[in-house]
Design a protein around this motif. Structure first.
Motif, PDB file in Angstrom:
ATOM      1  N   LEU A  50      -2.193   1.060  -4.577  1.00 15.98           N
ATOM      2  CA  LEU A  50      -2.626   1.445  -3.182  1.00 15.98           C
ATOM      3  C   LEU A  50      -4.013   0.791  -2.949  1.00 15.98           C
ATOM      4  O   LEU A  50      -4.168   0.444  -1.828  1.00 15.98           O
ATOM      5  N   ILE A  54      -4.346  -1.764   0.273  1.00 21.44           N
ATOM      6  CA  ILE A  54      -5.374  -1.405   1.447  1.00 21.44           C
ATOM      7  C   ILE A  54      -6.584  -2.465   1.427  1.00 21.44           C
ATOM      8  O   ILE A  54      -6.970  -2.886   2.514  1.00 21.44           O
ATOM      9  N   ARG A  55      -6.757  -3.119   0.122  1.00 23.06           N
ATOM     10  CA  ARG A  55      -7.806  -4.232   0.409  1.00 23.06           C
ATOM     11  C   ARG A  55      -7.086  -5.419   0.881  1.00 23.06           C
ATOM     12  O   ARG A  55      -8.078  -6.133   1.714  1.00 23.06           O
ATOM     13  N   GLN A  57      -4.300  -6.086   2.669  1.00 24.71           N
ATOM     14  CA  GLN A  57      -3.342  -5.880   3.970  1.00 24.71           C
ATOM     15  C   GLN A  57      -4.126  -5.933   5.165  1.00 24.71           C
ATOM     16  O   GLN A  57      -4.675  -4.749   5.213  1.00 24.71           O
ATOM     17  N   LEU A  60      -3.379  -2.530   7.133  1.00 21.43           N
ATOM     18  CA  LEU A  60      -3.786  -1.092   6.462  1.00 21.43           C
ATOM     19  C   LEU A  60      -5.283  -0.910   6.611  1.00 21.43           C
ATOM     20  O   LEU A  60      -5.912  -1.100   5.839  1.00 21.43           O
ATOM     21  N   ARG A  61      -5.716  -0.624   7.837  1.00 20.94           N
ATOM     22  CA  ARG A  61      -7.156  -0.886   8.476  1.00 20.94           C
ATOM     23  C   ARG A  61      -7.604   0.490   8.989  1.00 20.94           C
ATOM     24  O   ARG A  61      -8.445   0.542   9.649  1.00 20.94           O
ATOM     25  N   ASP A  65      -6.223   5.124   6.012  1.00 21.56           N
ATOM     26  CA  ASP A  65      -6.043   4.302   4.786  1.00 21.56           C
ATOM     27  C   ASP A  65      -7.175   4.142   4.143  1.00 21.56           C
ATOM     28  O   ASP A  65      -7.385   3.987   2.976  1.00 21.56           O
ATOM     29  N   PHE A  66      -8.499   3.955   4.714  1.00 26.71           N
ATOM     30  CA  PHE A  66      -9.691   4.019   4.102  1.00 26.71           C
ATOM     31  C   PHE A  66      -9.926   5.112   3.272  1.00 26.71           C
ATOM     32  O   PHE A  66     -10.330   4.923   2.136  1.00 26.71           O
ATOM     33  N   SER A  69      -7.781   5.198   0.010  1.00 24.47           N
ATOM     34  CA  SER A  69      -8.366   4.259  -1.038  1.00 24.47           C
ATOM     35  C   SER A  69      -9.319   5.021  -1.934  1.00 24.47           C
ATOM     36  O   SER A  69      -9.202   4.616  -3.318  1.00 24.47           O
ATOM     37  N   ASN A 296       1.361   7.851   0.711  1.00 21.70           N
ATOM     38  CA  ASN A 296       1.588   6.313   1.029  1.00 21.70           C
ATOM     39  C   ASN A 296       2.995   5.829   0.905  1.00 21.70           C
ATOM     40  O   ASN A 296       3.528   5.239   1.884  1.00 21.70           O
ATOM     41  N   PHE A 302       2.831   1.382   4.390  1.00 17.15           N
ATOM     42  CA  PHE A 302       2.572   0.770   3.160  1.00 17.15           C
ATOM     43  C   PHE A 302       3.877   0.188   2.461  1.00 17.15           C
ATOM     44  O   PHE A 302       3.657  -0.887   1.716  1.00 17.15           O
TER      45      PHE A 302
END
Length: 324
Positions: A50, A54-55, A57, A60-61, A65-66, A69, A296, A302
């Motif tokens: 995960l 998130i980092r 893609q 996924l912002r 999502d933040f 993570s 997720n 995701f």
């Protein structure tokens, strides 16, 4: 404390503790520890995946999502701090843990539990803002606001560890020093005290009330507002989506907060030795495994990000095979 008691305490103050373990000496303990090891690997793999997705893609912002993570990072830290020591002790038969390592383990346990409490409350504000304040969502859940919320979660959570760890580790412990748990947690350590600890328990209770009840009130208030708005919706599709957004998050919160309330807030008359060992496993082992599943992998963003990342990873190999 008289001179004899003081001398006895000085001799044991720096002695090793002994962790009973999660399953003790039961006959199926080997099988159960293998299951625990598998759960540990699943939690590591799922939460690491995960964080990486998130980092890397761009899709996924979102604020959720933040937060996810960061929650995954906390779960990784927590399970890595507790479970490996337990598993190694089961394999080697050496369940001893030094007083300093025990203090460090308890410090990070208190910090991470407090941080998760406040982070779950911050995460509850995201669907509330998206559903009930959707016109101001971009402003209220901007990147800067999310970073400030996260910083507040870390700072508030750390205060618990800084306050309670030195106090608990200064308590005089009995000669046994056998901790009835699989890691150094505050309630289990207090059971080893050989002095009057009513003041310590009161202080711990007040800290836990603040750390648990405040986030619980925030979460319940947010979802109560969401449910009121869902009830007023005329669209069945809108009701379904809104309910799906909230229900899965409430399940994970129920696991974590339910176990934490039992461990830190219920009177001792409600506790049993078996429950005191097993229930902490829910927020130590089970919830880190459930986190990627609940939050997720059910999300199309995701699964799509995972598929595209795997395709990117395989494309250079295919190109190389074509050139060959």
């Amino acid at each position: 404390m008289n001179p004899g008691d003081r001398a006895s305490w000085n001799q044991t103050a720096n002695a090793d503790f002994v962790l009973v373990g999660l399953f003790g000496e039961t006959k199926p303990a080997t099988f159960l520890y293998m299951v625990t090891f598998i759960f540990f690997l699943l939690a590591l793999a799922g939460n690491t995946l995960l964080i990486v997705l998130i980092r890397v893609q761009p899709r996924l912002r979102t604020p959720m999502d933040f937060f996810i993570s960061q929650l995954s990072l906390m779960y990784l830290m927590y399970i890595s701090m507790t479970v490996p020591k337990m598993l190694v002790g089961q394999v080697t038969g050496d369940r001893a843990i030094s007083a300093s390592c025990c203090g460090v383990q308890m410090f990070f346990s208190l910090n991470l539990n407090g941080e998760k409490c406040f982070l779950l409350a911050a995460m509850a504000s995201n669907p509330y803002t998206a559903i009930c304040r959707h016109l101001h969502y971009t402003l209220l859940m901007s990147q800067r606001v999310c970073e400030c919320l996260l910083s507040g979660c870390w700072l508030l959570g750390m205060s618990d560890g800084f306050l309670l760890t030195p106090i608990i580790m200064s308590v005089p412990f009995s000669q046994s020093r056998k901790i009835p748990s699989f890691f150094c947690e505050t309630p289990a350590l207090l059971k080893l005290s050989c002095a009057d600890i009513s003041l310590y328990r009161t202080f711990m209770y007040v800290c836990c009330v603040l750390m648990l009840l405040i986030p619980i009130v925030v979460i319940l208030s947010s979802y109560a507002s969401i449910l009121r708005l869902i009830h007023r919706m005329n669209s069945a599709e809108g009701q379904r989506k809104a309910f799906a957004t909230c229900s899965f998050q409430l399940i994970l919160g129920l696991f974590f907060f339910g176990a934490a309330v039992y461990t830190y807030m219920l009177p001792t008359s409600y506790h049993t030795a078996e429950k005191d060992i097993m229930i902490p496993a829910f927020y130590t082992i089970i919830t880190p495994v459930l986190n990627p599943l609940i939050y997720n992998f059910r999300n199309k963003d995701f699964t799509g990000a995972l598929r595209s990342t795997m395709q990117l990873g395989l494309s250079p190999r295919k190109a190389g095979n074509g050139r060959a």
